[in-house]
Structure formats: structure tokens, C-alpha cells
Design an enzyme around this catalytic site. Structure first.
Site, PDB file in Angstrom:
ATOM      1  N   ASP A   1       0.873  -1.167   0.000  1.00  0.00           N
ATOM      2  CA  ASP A   1       0.000   0.000   0.000  1.00  0.00           C
ATOM      3  C   ASP A   1       0.917   1.225   0.000  1.00  0.00           C
ATOM      4  O   ASP A   1       1.540   1.528   1.008  1.00  0.00           O
ATOM      5  CB  ASP A   1      -0.898  -0.032   1.246  1.00  0.00           C
ATOM      6  CG  ASP A   1      -1.719   1.248   1.413  1.00  0.00           C
ATOM      7  OD1 ASP A   1      -1.638   2.135   0.546  1.00  0.00           O
ATOM      8  OD2 ASP A   1      -2.439   1.337   2.424  1.00  0.00           O
TER       9      ASP A   1
ATOM     10  N   ASP B   1     -13.311   5.028   1.310  1.00  0.00           N
ATOM     11  CA  ASP B   1     -11.878   5.034   1.590  1.00  0.00           C
ATOM     12  C   ASP B   1     -11.355   6.466   1.588  1.00  0.00           C
ATOM     13  O   ASP B   1     -11.132   7.057   0.532  1.00  0.00           O
ATOM     14  CB  ASP B   1     -11.170   4.184   0.511  1.00  0.00           C
ATOM     15  CG  ASP B   1      -9.659   4.131   0.692  1.00  0.00           C
ATOM     16  OD1 ASP B   1      -9.130   4.796   1.607  1.00  0.00           O
ATOM     17  OD2 ASP B   1      -8.994   3.426  -0.086  1.00  0.00           O
TER      18      ASP B   1
ATOM     19  N   LYS C   1       2.579  11.411  -3.210  1.00  0.00           N
ATOM     20  CA  LYS C   1       1.560  10.736  -4.023  1.00  0.00           C
ATOM     21  C   LYS C   1       0.618  11.725  -4.702  1.00  0.00           C
ATOM     22  O   LYS C   1       0.094  11.454  -5.778  1.00  0.00           O
ATOM     23  CB  LYS C   1       0.774   9.791  -3.120  1.00  0.00           C
ATOM     24  CG  LYS C   1      -0.162   8.838  -3.852  1.00  0.00           C
ATOM     25  CD  LYS C   1      -0.771   7.889  -2.848  1.00  0.00           C
ATOM     26  CE  LYS C   1      -1.743   6.920  -3.493  1.00  0.00           C
ATOM     27  NZ  LYS C   1      -2.274   5.980  -2.480  1.00  0.00           N
TER      28      LYS C   1
ATOM     29  N   GLU D   1      -7.412   0.591  -4.394  1.00  0.00           N
ATOM     30  CA  GLU D   1      -7.374   0.499  -2.927  1.00  0.00           C
ATOM     31  C   GLU D   1      -8.686   0.013  -2.296  1.00  0.00           C
ATOM     32  O   GLU D   1      -8.667  -0.906  -1.478  1.00  0.00           O
ATOM     33  CB  GLU D   1      -6.923   1.835  -2.338  1.00  0.00           C
ATOM     34  CG  GLU D   1      -5.410   2.001  -2.509  1.00  0.00           C
ATOM     35  CD  GLU D   1      -4.932   3.441  -2.495  1.00  0.00           C
ATOM     36  OE1 GLU D   1      -5.721   4.323  -2.129  1.00  0.00           O
ATOM     37  OE2 GLU D   1      -3.767   3.680  -2.851  1.00  0.00           O
TER      38      GLU D   1
END
Lengths: 602, 231
Positions: free
Chosen positions: A8, A192, A71, A170
Site C-alpha cells: 500500500d 476510503d 503521491k 485500494e
């Protein structure tokens, strides 16, 4: 087949996990036992970049040479950089605008390069804990990542010396971990909310098949936004000239994050920072925190509504709602989700670990170890090409199950046109310019004919990673032109090759060889430090004899290649020199304190 | 793979013409098109010209039981999905991606009656075409009224008085949905006549085209009204 690991690669934290027979395991840091590796990279100027908790600790001290939340910039060009970004990062504006580049000391770094450092750290962690090589991985990405962002993630893996077998969305990964945990059937929604990205996915579970019906989200929305809002409250208390000071800002962000976490448990807290000689305090109640972030939380609701609509279901059709991502620990988020979906969300699994665990499940599927589970994922955003008038012709609609192919025939606009320009786009808007540009390419060698006669068949192929491949074929000649699809945003293959060459620890890496190098480096460093210490202090004869004997044994081992022996003897030397080191430490602290007093007097 | 029984649908004849043959990439055996080689069980790429019914291995019928179709879809994925061939040879991986992509495309099309009808039109060498945008006569009055209401609603957003318009549009929306359902029923009847055989294909094609045009028109209208009500 070698084990495949699940990673992850998060905005705030990253994890590595694997499936072991019946259980899923996150690999913790061997020294601190922490499962989460903060996704922060610090560049100290001399020596290797620092990754993780130590880098995060440096953020307040050297904010401009420490990169957090990289990210957010994956797969983006300089045009996507906002003024708010410029307050936190230094960019290299003189370089090519197609890809974001950070300026750190005397060189530039792209987001995939920095992500690769995080991946390398995870790889190192897993290798030192398990004692086996890590080569094949599954990496998770936000479901709403577009093609450029996915490509950038793959590039990061490649730069870290990893073979990325699969990118998994994800929320889908999280559902895998949950599904196995509870053996569910039925419809589930996965909400999420991570540090920097938000995804919502609606899935149908059917006898081990996890079918994603729809997904939606926002790749620039997350807990970092909470922190920024709250930090602004604290900064408002700081004298104006000090507010834009990077050190003060990063202290404010850290204090905001701490307050956010504190307020998940208590009703009130006090934020604090130091600006020059001024100490600033700002009390914060949970109620004020919630009103400060309410509109950010509210921005997650429209994507939820759209995903339900696309899936053709209403909230009451859902059997379960699952919360994923650290930001779902915030009580307001939980309440809002519960209110919108009309049911209490599930939180049995650690929301910060569940994505990595799910990636490990998918790794097990790909390695053939796990045969009863299958993931049917979708492409999050429609794909198409630009046609005359700047309109986007859609070839693949969003939420289409992947892999998938689509074909469409196009023709020429002008007489005797021999070249056709293709512009590949991703997004939901009607006009090409409002969508994301993925690539441009030319199809040459079309036979000169009147406009509208040539027939060029364009094929879009989306593989199981959600990555697009485009081919164009002139139907008349039957020839398939070889097309160079150059990503609009991202690294070219040549750039990646160059970066790989530059990176020292790439190549067919032998874990033993590296363990040996690391052990040697540590051993040499300790020997040198001990030599210096012996020069500076005067230990008694017995102590000196002990130390010198340990040094001789270590020096001998260093000439050999047994990394375990080097480690053992390094530890042994460390033990006999501890009292010596303690004395040196005490002396230097005393020294520092004395100097400080002199400064204060001045 | 060998232990998984072959679904009944694959054994039904007339799916492929007898002349259609495939040479297995692994063992070289010649066989009729199908997902796996009967001799060595290796996954086989589907022929380019396979239609959606052949891809899913279901009979070429327009009235489809969508629950059964979904079951079939899952079964195919359990045998063909690229995840299952990750460690296999290159040819198997390629065949798997290609076949799964075809299965996904075919299922997405056939599960929806309108898309299925449109696809059937293309199999008849027909299409709705871009020129077919005129208002179906029996809808003309309603369309005119709706466009007016939508305009008014947009104008009224600034001031008050939108409530009344919202109510009218909501009622109109309900009426449109009712008409859509009636058309979907007509579509089913048309499908049934295709499946029964006997009727002239030209006649059925013309009827199918008419129903699908009206449905396409209604679909756009419903979306417009929904968009108008949302914003």
C-alpha cells in the site's frame, strides 16, 4: 514461484504485507515494530536520503528538503501545481513542464523517483525481516487514479527494482481483506478516505468473486486537507511576518495532525508551536474542529451518490458499508457516512492496514496460492479520443469491467490526408480540453484519398491493471501502423533507463550481497567511531584492552564475507564501548549546555 | 482446469459453423472454436469474428434470462481471468486477456435489453445512425412542453417560484419513465418474435429500429430532466 508481496503506497503512510498460508501479515519495522512507514523522504544534503519516521521527524526542521505526500503529484504535470503546493514544496520550474519536478539541493527529483525510495525502504524492510528477496509485488492505487497516475506508480516500482505484477484499486483491495475476513455475500460500499485521496466503490460479492459495480472519488481530497484547515487556525495566532516561514508552517501542520488524532478520543485539546522566541497556543474543541472540516467531509458525498447511481443501487440495497483509510477515524466522517448510507459502517479491521492486507490477498491469487478468490475491477474514468471540433469520442465508458477492448472506425477530414493525429483522453466531460490528456500519436502512411473515405480502426485495450494501450490500423492497407504512444504526463522509457543507471543499488540484487554491504558499512562506521573515541578519551587499561580485542575481532570479520558474523561482532563491540560512549555523550551535553548559557548571556 | 465441468451451453450445436477450426498453440491439435483445447486443455484465443453470443457460449436468442447470463459470466471468469494465468506461458496469458476482454464486452452489451437490441441491429447490418434524431410524433407535444419547463426552471433558479416547476417536471419525469417501460415491453415482444422465427426479418428489423429510436430519444430526455432537477 517466489512470494509476491502486497504494497500500500499511501499518501501519508506505506505498508508491505504478504499472505502466509491462512493468515495475512503486515511486515513491521524490525527495530520499532511499527507497521506504518511514513511516506516521507528527507534529503540531508550529504549521504543517502532518509525514509520514514526519521524523515518525518526532520520535516519541521528542514521542510524544504523533506518531501511528504508525494503521491499527490504522481502522474501530474507542472500545470497542475497549485499556489498552495508552492508554499510547501520547491519546484524546478525551468525543467520540462510535462512532469512535476522538485528541486532539492542541487538536483531535481520526479514523484516516481521519490516514491521509489519509499518502495525501496519497504523492500529492504521485508527482506531483512523475512531473509528472502522481494522482487514481485502488487501495489495499490486509488481507484480514481487515471492512466497517467497509474503509469507513474508502475514507474516508481520499476525504479525501485521491483516487478509490479498488478496495480489494484485500494477500496477493492480493502474489500478483499474484509470479504475473506467475514465470508460475505451481497452488496458492499467501501468508503476510503486516506491522507490525500478519496475513493468510493460499490461491489457485489458472489461466492469468492468480487465484482466492482462502480467507483468514484477525488484524487486530491483527504486527511491532509483537514490538517491544512486546522493549521490555518493555529497560524492565525502567529505574528503575521512569521506565518509564511516554512518552519512555522510545518510545525503548524504537525500540531494540527496531532490535534486531529487527539480529538478522535477527547473533546478538546490545545495546539502549540514555537515561532522564533514566541510560543503560540490555540485551544481547539471537537465541535470547532468539526465545523472547520465539515465542507471537506461533505465533498465526499457527491461521489458516493454518483457511484450508487452508476451501480444502479440505492443505499438501502447495500448489505454493508466498510470504512478504509486513517481519516475515517475522525468521528465526524463516521457520523456523516452512517447518515448518508443509513447504516453503521464496519470498522473491525484496522483501516490503515486493510488495503495492504487486501493487496497481499491479490498477490496470493496471482501466485496461484489462492484459487477461490477473483477480482473483477473497473476502469474509473471514460476513455476516448479527440475528434473534429474538440469533442471527445468515448470508446470505453467509466465503470466498464477490465480487461476490455473497444474499437471504433475514424476517417479523414481533408482530401489526400496521409497523417491522422490522435489525442487520447480520459474523463467525463464532453469537450476534449476539459478532460485529461493521456497521449498523442500520429498514424502515417494513409493512402491519399478524398476526405471521409479512409477507414482507420482505433482499438483501445485496457489490461487487468487498468492501463491503456492504443493501436490504430488503416483498414484499406490492412497494415497496422506501429505507433509511438508518448504519455503526455510522465517519464519516458529513456528517462527511466537513465534513472535506473544512476541508481546504485539497482541491478539483479542479491539480498545476501546487500546484507553484507550493510553489515560492513555499519561495522566500519563503528570501528572508526571507536578509534576516534579512544583518541579523545582516556579509558583505563582494562577497558582499553577489552575494546581493542573486540575491534581486532571485528576488523578480522570485515575481511571475510559472513554478514552474520560481522553483525554479531559489531554488536559485541557496541556492547563493550557503551560505557565509553555514555561518558562522551555526557561530556558533550555538558559542553553544549555551557555554550548555550554563554549565548544567552550575550 | 480439466476438473471443471464444461457448461451445457458449450455443448449445444450450431454455435459455430462446422468449417470453423482452431489449431491449438500448445499441442497443435485441430479443434472447433472453444475456450479450451479438447486435447491438452490449454486456453485458446477466441476467433476474431466471434459474436457476443459465441463469446459467452449462449444460444443466439434475444430473450435472455439475465440471472442465468450473469451466472454464465461468473463461470467464464472463474476459468478465463488473467489472474489465473499470471504464472503461465505467454500465449496462455495473451489468450486469457483477449478472451476476458471479449467476455466483458459481450456481457456488458447483452445484459441490457437496449444495448442487446442495438447490437442485434448491427448483426443485421443496420444501425440507428446519426441522422435518426427526429422527435417521435406521439412525443412531440410532451417534448415541447418539457423544454419550456426546463428553460423556465433555469431562469427561475435565481428568484423564487421554482417549486411549482420542480413539481411539474417531477410529474413529467414519472410520465417519461412510464412511456419508457411501455417501450421496453414492446422491445421484449419484438425479441420474442425474432426468437420464434417465421416473421419477415425486414419487418422485425424495421420495428426494432423504431422502438430503439424512441427509447434513445426518451433516454436523452429523461437525462435532461434529471439534470435539470439536480442542479
Amino acid at each position: 514461484m517466489e512470494r509476491i508481496f502486497g504494497i500500500d503506497l499511501g499518501t501519508t503512510n506505506s505498508l508491505i504485507a504478504y499472505a502466509d498460508d491462512d493468515s495475512l501479515r503486515v511486515i513491521p519495522d524490525p527495530d520499532t515494530q511499527a507497521a506504518l512507514l511514513p511516506s516521507v523522504v528527507a534529503f540531508p544534503g550529504v549521504g543517502e536520503p532518509i525514509v520514514g519516521a526519521r524523515a518525518k521527524a526532520k520535516a519541521a526542521e528542514c521542510p524544504l528538503t523533506t518531501i511528504a505526500s508525494v503521491k499527490r503529484f504522481m502522474g501530474l504535470g507542472m500545470e497542475h501545481v497549485t499556489p498552495a503546493d508552492r508554499e510547501q514544496y520547491v519546484f524546478a520550474d525551468d525543467a520540462s513542464p510535462e512532469i512535476v519536478r522538485f528541486r532539492i539541493h542541487d538536483r531535481t527529483y520526479t514523484p516516481p523517483e521519490i516514491s521509489a525510495l519509499i518502495l525501496k525502504e519497504l523492500k529492504r524492510r521485508a527482506e531483512s525481516v523475512l531473509g528472502e528477496a522481494v522482487r514481485h509485488v502488487v501495489i495499490t492505487v486509488p481507484a480514481y487514479f487515471n492512466d497517467s497516475q497509474r503509469q507513474a506508480t508502475r514507474d516508481a516500482g520499476r525504479l525501485a527494482g521491483l516487478e509490479v505484477l498488478r496495480l489494484v484499486n485500494e477500496p477493492t483491495a480493502a474489500s478483499l481483506a474484509y470479504g475473506l475476513h467475514k465470508q460475505n455475500q451481497g452488496l458492499i460500499a467501501v468508503y476510503d478516505l486516506g491522507g490525500g485521496t478519496f475513493d468510493i466503490s460499490i461491489l457485489k460479492l458472489h461466492e469468492g468473486i468480487f465484482e466492482v459495480l462502480a467507483t468514484n472519488g477525488d484524487t486530491r481530497l483527504g486527511g491532509d486537507d483537514f490538517d491544512r484547515r486546522v493549521a490555518a487556525l493555529l497560524l492565525a495566532e502567529v505574528p503575521v511576518p512569521l506565518r509564511s516561514n516554512p518552519d512555522v508552517r510545518s510545525q503548524a501542520i504537525a500540531a494540527a495532525e496531532a490535534a486531529k488524532i487527539q480529538l478522535t478520543k477527547t473533546d478538546a485539546t490545545v495546539m502549540e508551536l514555537r515561532a522564533g522566541t514566541v510560543r503560540v497556543q490555540r485551544p481547539l474543541t471537537r465541535a470547532e474542529f468539526e465545523s472547520t472540516i465539515a465542507d471537506v467531509v461533505e465533498r465526499t458525498i457527491a461521489p458516493c451518490r454518483q457511484a450508487l447511481k452508476d451501480a444502479g443501487v440505492s443505499p438501502r440495497d447495500l448489505d454493508e458499508v466498510v470504512l478504509v483509510g486513517g481519516s475515517t477515524r475522525v468521528p465526524l466522517v463516521r457520523r456523516r457516512v452512517e447518515e448518508f448510507f443509513g447504516r453503521t459502517p464496519h470498522t473491525e479491521l484496522n483501516p490503515e492496514e486493510v488495503v495492504a492486507l487486501g493487496a497481499a490477498v491479490q498477490a496470493g491469487v496471482l501466485s496461484g496460492r489462492k484459487k477461490d478468490t477473483l477480482l473483477l475491477d473497473v476502469v474509473p474514468l471514460s476513455l476516448g479520443i479527440e475528434t473534429m471540433g474538440g469533442v471527445m469520442a468515448r470508446l470505453i465508458e467509466r465503470n466498464t469491467t477490465i480487461p476490455v477492448t473497444a474499437k471504433q472506425v475514424f476517417t479523414t477530414f481533408a482530401d489526400n490526408q496521409t497523417v491522422v493525429d490522435f489525442h487520447v483522453l480520459q474523463g467525463e466531460r464532453e469537450l476534449a480540453r476539459d478532460n485529461r490528456s493521456l497521449a498523442r500519436f500520429k498514424l502515417r502512411g494513409i493512402e491519399p484519398q478524398p476526405a471521409g473515405l479512409p477507414r482507420v480502426e482505433v482499438t483501445f485495450m485496457i489490461d487487468a491493471n487498468g492501463i491503456l494501450n492504443v493501436t490504430a490500423r488503416d483498414e484499406r492497407t490492412g497494415r497496422e501502423q506501429s505507433i509511438d504512444v508518448k504519455p503526455s504526463y510522465g517519464l519516458t522509457d529513456t528517462e527511466i533507463e537513465r534513472m535506473l543507471e544512476e541508481s546504485i543499488d539497482y541491478a539483479e540484487e542479491d539480498v545476501t550481497a546487500r546484507l553484507l554491504i550493510e553489515a560492513r558499512n555499519d561495522g566500519e562506521a563503528l570501528l572508526q567511531a571507536t578509534r576516534r573515541a579512544l583518541d579523545r578519551t582516556a579509558p583505563d587499561a582494562a577497558e582499553r584492552a577489552d575494546i581493542e580485542a573486540a575491534m581486532a575481532r571485528l576488523a578480522d570479520a570485515l575481511r571475510d564475507t559472513d554478514h552474520n558474523r560481522i553483525r554479531d561482532l559489531t554488536d559485541a563491540l557496541n556492547r563493550v564501548t557503551t560505557p565509553l560512549a555514555q561518558r562522551i555523550m555526557d561530556a558533550s551535553i555538558k559542553d553544549a549546555l555551557e555554550r548555550k548559557r554563554v549565548e544567552e548571556v550575550l | 482446469m480439466g476438473s471443471i465441468p464444461t457448461p451445457a451451453a458449450e455443448r449445444e450445436g450450431a454455435m459455430w459453423s462446422a468449417s470453423e477450426r482452431i489449431i491449438c498453440w500448445q499441442c497443435g491439435a485441430e479443434h472447433a472454436p472453444g475456450p479450451f483445447c479438447p486435447a491438452c486443455d490449454a486456453i485458446q484465443p477466441l476467433p476474431d469474428q466471434a459474436d457476443y453470443f459465441q463469446v459467452l457460449g449462449v444460444r443466439r436468442r434475444l430473450l435472455l434470462d439475465t440471472t442465468a447470463l450473469q451466472k454464465r459470466y461468473y463461470e467464464l471468469h472463474r476459468r478465463l481471468h488473467p489472474d489465473l494465468f499470471q504464472t503461465g506461458p505467454q500465449q496462455a496469458r495473451q489468450a486469457s486477456v483477449r478472451n476476458t476482454a471479449a467476455v466483458n464486452r459481450a456481457y456488458r452489451t447483452l445484459r441490457d435489453p437496449i444495448d442487446r437490441g442495438l447490437y442485434w441491429l448491427t448483426l443485421q447490418g443496420e444501425s440507428l445512425g446519426a441522422g435518426n434524431k427526429q422527435v417521435p410524433p406521439d412525443l412531440a407535444a410532451l417534448v415541447f412542453e418539457l423544454q419550456e419547463h426546463l428553460e423556465e426552471l433555469r431562469a427561475a433558479r435565481q428568484g423564487n417560484g421554482a417549486v411549482h416547476l420542480v413539481e411539474e417536471l417531477t410529474a413529467a419525469h414519472a410520465e417519461l419513465i412510464e412511456r419508457q417501460n411501455a417501450l421496453l415491453e414492446q422491445l421484449e415482444q419484438n425479441f420474442a418474435r425474432w426468437d420464434a422465427g417465421g416473421a419477415a426479418p425486414e419487418l422485425l428489423t424495421r420495428e426494432l429500429k423504431g422502438i430503439l429510436s424512441a427509447l434513445a430519444y426518451l433516454g436523452t430526455l429523461i437525462r435532461d430532466v434529471e439534470k435539470g432537477l439536480e442542479t
